[in-house]
Design an enzyme around this catalytic site. Structure first.
Site, PDB file in Angstrom:
ATOM      1  N   ALA A   1       2.423   2.257   1.672  1.00  0.00           N
ATOM      2  CA  ALA A   1       2.548   1.640  -0.140  1.00  0.00           C
ATOM      3  C   ALA A   1       1.625   0.922  -0.077  1.00  0.00           C
ATOM      4  O   ALA A   1       1.159   0.408   0.257  1.00  0.00           O
ATOM      5  CB  ALA A   1       3.808   1.344   0.908  1.00  0.00           C
TER       6      ALA A   1
ATOM      7  N   LEU B   1       3.676  -0.142   9.827  1.00  0.00           N
ATOM      8  CA  LEU B   1       4.403   1.152  10.673  1.00  0.00           C
ATOM      9  C   LEU B   1       3.877   1.743  11.456  1.00  0.00           C
ATOM     10  O   LEU B   1       4.336   2.260  12.078  1.00  0.00           O
ATOM     11  CB  LEU B   1       5.405   1.404   9.311  1.00  0.00           C
ATOM     12  CG  LEU B   1       6.035   2.551   9.265  1.00  0.00           C
ATOM     13  CD1 LEU B   1       7.207   1.730  10.893  1.00  0.00           C
ATOM     14  CD2 LEU B   1       7.065   2.876   8.347  1.00  0.00           C
TER      15      LEU B   1
ATOM     16  N   THR C   1      12.339   0.407   0.312  1.00  0.00           N
ATOM     17  CA  THR C   1      12.358  -0.713   0.028  1.00  0.00           C
ATOM     18  C   THR C   1      14.488  -0.899   0.029  1.00  0.00           C
ATOM     19  O   THR C   1      14.205  -0.599  -1.022  1.00  0.00           O
ATOM     20  CB  THR C   1      11.746  -1.631  -0.035  1.00  0.00           C
ATOM     21  OG1 THR C   1      11.694  -2.228  -0.924  1.00  0.00           O
ATOM     22  CG2 THR C   1      11.592  -1.504  -2.135  1.00  0.00           C
ATOM     23  N   ASP C   2      14.189  -2.297   0.253  1.00  0.00           N
ATOM     24  CA  ASP C   2      15.433  -3.323  -0.105  1.00  0.00           C
ATOM     25  C   ASP C   2      15.084  -3.558  -1.594  1.00  0.00           C
ATOM     26  O   ASP C   2      16.667  -3.772  -2.412  1.00  0.00           O
ATOM     27  CB  ASP C   2      16.155  -4.655   0.458  1.00  0.00           C
ATOM     28  CG  ASP C   2      15.372  -5.305   0.253  1.00  0.00           C
ATOM     29  OD1 ASP C   2      13.993  -4.702   1.155  1.00  0.00           O
ATOM     30  OD2 ASP C   2      15.088  -6.142   0.902  1.00  0.00           O
TER      31      ASP C   2
ATOM     32  N   THR D   1       2.309  -2.818  -1.420  1.00  0.00           N
ATOM     33  CA  THR D   1       3.469  -3.649  -0.709  1.00  0.00           C
ATOM     34  C   THR D   1       2.990  -5.376  -1.070  1.00  0.00           C
ATOM     35  O   THR D   1       3.605  -5.979  -1.022  1.00  0.00           O
ATOM     36  CB  THR D   1       3.679  -3.867   0.457  1.00  0.00           C
ATOM     37  OG1 THR D   1       2.399  -4.063   1.581  1.00  0.00           O
ATOM     38  CG2 THR D   1       4.670  -2.467   1.197  1.00  0.00           C
TER      39      THR D   1
ATOM     40  N   GLY E   1      -1.724   0.747   8.786  1.00  0.00           N
ATOM     41  CA  GLY E   1      -0.650  -0.048   8.043  1.00  0.00           C
ATOM     42  C   GLY E   1       0.397  -0.460   9.154  1.00  0.00           C
ATOM     43  O   GLY E   1       0.704  -0.211  10.472  1.00  0.00           O
TER      44      GLY E   1
ATOM     45  N   TRP F   1      12.300  -6.187   4.382  1.00  0.00           N
ATOM     46  CA  TRP F   1      11.790  -7.765   5.304  1.00  0.00           C
ATOM     47  C   TRP F   1      10.885  -7.412   6.424  1.00  0.00           C
ATOM     48  O   TRP F   1      11.388  -7.851   8.252  1.00  0.00           O
ATOM     49  CB  TRP F   1      12.319  -8.621   5.787  1.00  0.00           C
ATOM     50  CG  TRP F   1      13.956  -9.620   4.455  1.00  0.00           C
ATOM     51  CD1 TRP F   1      13.680  -8.885   3.671  1.00  0.00           C
ATOM     52  CD2 TRP F   1      14.593 -10.431   5.099  1.00  0.00           C
ATOM     53  NE1 TRP F   1      14.478  -9.856   3.089  1.00  0.00           N
ATOM     54  CE2 TRP F   1      14.571 -10.227   3.425  1.00  0.00           C
ATOM     55  CE3 TRP F   1      14.939 -11.780   5.621  1.00  0.00           C
ATOM     56  CZ2 TRP F   1      15.296 -11.863   2.970  1.00  0.00           C
ATOM     57  CZ3 TRP F   1      15.218 -12.538   5.458  1.00  0.00           C
ATOM     58  CH2 TRP F   1      16.561 -12.572   3.882  1.00  0.00           C
TER      59      TRP F   1
ATOM     60  N   TYR G   1       6.919  -3.717  -8.012  1.00  0.00           N
ATOM     61  CA  TYR G   1       7.124  -3.443  -6.813  1.00  0.00           C
ATOM     62  C   TYR G   1       8.228  -2.403  -6.422  1.00  0.00           C
ATOM     63  O   TYR G   1       8.350  -1.210  -6.404  1.00  0.00           O
ATOM     64  CB  TYR G   1       7.204  -4.373  -5.466  1.00  0.00           C
ATOM     65  CG  TYR G   1       7.469  -3.849  -4.603  1.00  0.00           C
ATOM     66  CD1 TYR G   1       6.846  -3.124  -3.939  1.00  0.00           C
ATOM     67  CD2 TYR G   1       8.811  -4.193  -3.342  1.00  0.00           C
ATOM     68  CE1 TYR G   1       6.748  -2.498  -2.575  1.00  0.00           C
ATOM     69  CE2 TYR G   1       9.088  -3.565  -2.483  1.00  0.00           C
ATOM     70  CZ  TYR G   1       7.687  -2.945  -1.471  1.00  0.00           C
ATOM     71  OH  TYR G   1       8.033  -2.060  -0.982  1.00  0.00           O
TER      72      TYR G   1
END
Length: 284
Positions: A62, A13, A103-104, A64, A11, A152, A127
Site C-alpha cells: 500500500a 505487515l 483502512t479506517d 501509506t 512491509g 493505527w 490516501y
C-alpha cells in the site's frame, strides 16, 4: 495446507505475517520480493500465480504516506487502487481467494460511535479515497474476497508511531501530541494472526471486516501508554489537531466495531494496551 502468497512482503505487515507463520509452523506461505511481485506489473503477478498456485493471495502492499499522498495523487492511486485491481483480476483468473488490507481512513470520522462495516464511506484524504477505490474495484471484480480494514498499525517492524515515539522520547524532554483524534491502535502481530486464522478456518464468509485491537484511545493517550510501559521519562503536552496542521485531514473518530469478525471467525482480540506491552518487550 493451503498455498498462500503475500504481496508487499517487505512491509510492516508482511514481516508480521512471516513471524506468525514461523511461530505457528505454517508452511506453504510464500513471500516473494517486490522485484518479483510488483503489484503494478500484471505480467509479474501472473508469473507469481503460476509459480505458487495460491489458494489465497494477501495484499499488504500500500501507499501509506498520508500527507505525501495529497501531492502524489497518481502514485497513491496506482498502488492503492490499480494494484488492488490487478491482484483481484489475477485472483479471479486463478481461482484464489483474496485478502486485502484496507483502512479506517475511508471514513469521515465525524460520528462518535464505533463504525460498522456497512457505515457510509466518506474519505477526507487522498490516501483514504484511493484505499476506498481499491476496495470498490475488488468488490466489482470478484466475490471471493476478505477486505480487512484496520487502524493505527504498529509493530517491531518498519516505521510506525510506537518506534517514532520511543526514538523521540530518547532525544527530547517534552513532546506535544494530538489529543482530539480518537481511534484504536493495532498490533501488526495480532492482525497477522487473525489473517491466518481466517485462512485456516477455511471459511467462505467473504466480505468486509473491521479489525483493530480492543479499546478506545487518543494519540496522546497512546503515546502516554508507550512511555509508561517503556519507562521513558518524557513530559507530554496534549494539543488539538488545529495546533498541528497537516497536509491531509484525518478522521477525528475512527473506532471500529469488531463484532462481525469476532462472531464470524471466533477470533479473540486483545486490548490495545496489553498488545502494546508485548511489542515494547520485543523491541527491547
Amino acid at each position: 495446507m493451503s498455498s498462500i502468497v503475500v504481496f508487499g512482503a517487505s512491509g510492516q505487515l508482511g514481516h508480521c505475517l512471516k513471524k506468525v507463520a514461523e511461530e505457528r509452523g505454517i508452511s506453504g506461505i510464500h513471500f516473494p520480493p517486490e522485484s518479483e511481485a510488483n503489484i503494478l506489473d500484471k505480467e509479474a503477478i501472473k508469473v507469481v500465480f503460476e509459480k505458487y498456485k495460491p489458494d489465497y493471495a494477501i495484499n499488504c502492499a500500500a501507499y501509506t504516506a498520508v500527507d505525501k499522498a495529497e501531492d502524489e495523487i497518481d502514485l497513491a492511486r496506482k498502488i492503492n487502487k490499480t494494484g488492488a485491481e490487478n491482484l483481484a483480476e489475477a485472483c479471479k483468473a486463478h481461482h484464489a481467494a483474496f485478502i486485502h488490507i484496507s483502512t479506517d481512513f475511508i471514513f469521515k470520522g465525524d460520528v462518535a460511535s464505533p463504525l460498522v462495516e456497512t457505515d457510509p464511506a466518506e474519505p477526507i484524504s487522498v490516501y483514504g479515497l484511493t484505499k476506498l477505490e481499491g476496495e470498490q474495484d475488488i468488490i466489482r471484480i470478484m466475490d471471493e474476497y476478505f477486505i480487512l480494514r484496520t487502524s493505527w498499525l504498529y509493530s517491531e517492524f518498519g516505521n510506525n508511531f510506537v518506534k517514532t515515539m520511543l526514538k523521540l522520547g530518547a532525544e527530547r524532554d517534552v513532546l506535544k501530541i494530538i489529543a482530539d483524534q480518537v481511534g484504536t491502535p493495532t498490533y501488526g502481530i495480532d492482525l497477522a494472526g487473525s489473517v491466518l486464522d481466517i485462512i485456516t478456518s477455511g471459511s467462505k464468509a467473504y466480505g468486509i471486516y473491521h479489525y483493530s485491537n480492543e479499546g478506545v484511545t487518543s494519540w496522546y493517550d497512546f503515546a502516554k501508554g508507550i512511555f509508561d510501559i517503556s519507562g521513558t521519562d518524557v513530559k507530554l503536552l496534549p494539543i488539538r489537531t488545529a495546533e498541528y496542521p497537516t497536509k491531509a485531514t484525518r478522521p477525528a473518530y475512527s473506532v471500529m466495531d469488531k463484532t462481525k469478525i469476532k462472531t464470524t471467525f471466533g477470533i479473540e482480540i486483545p486490548y490495545w494496551r496489553d498488545s502494546l506491552a508485548v511489542c515494547i518487550e520485543r523491541l527491547k
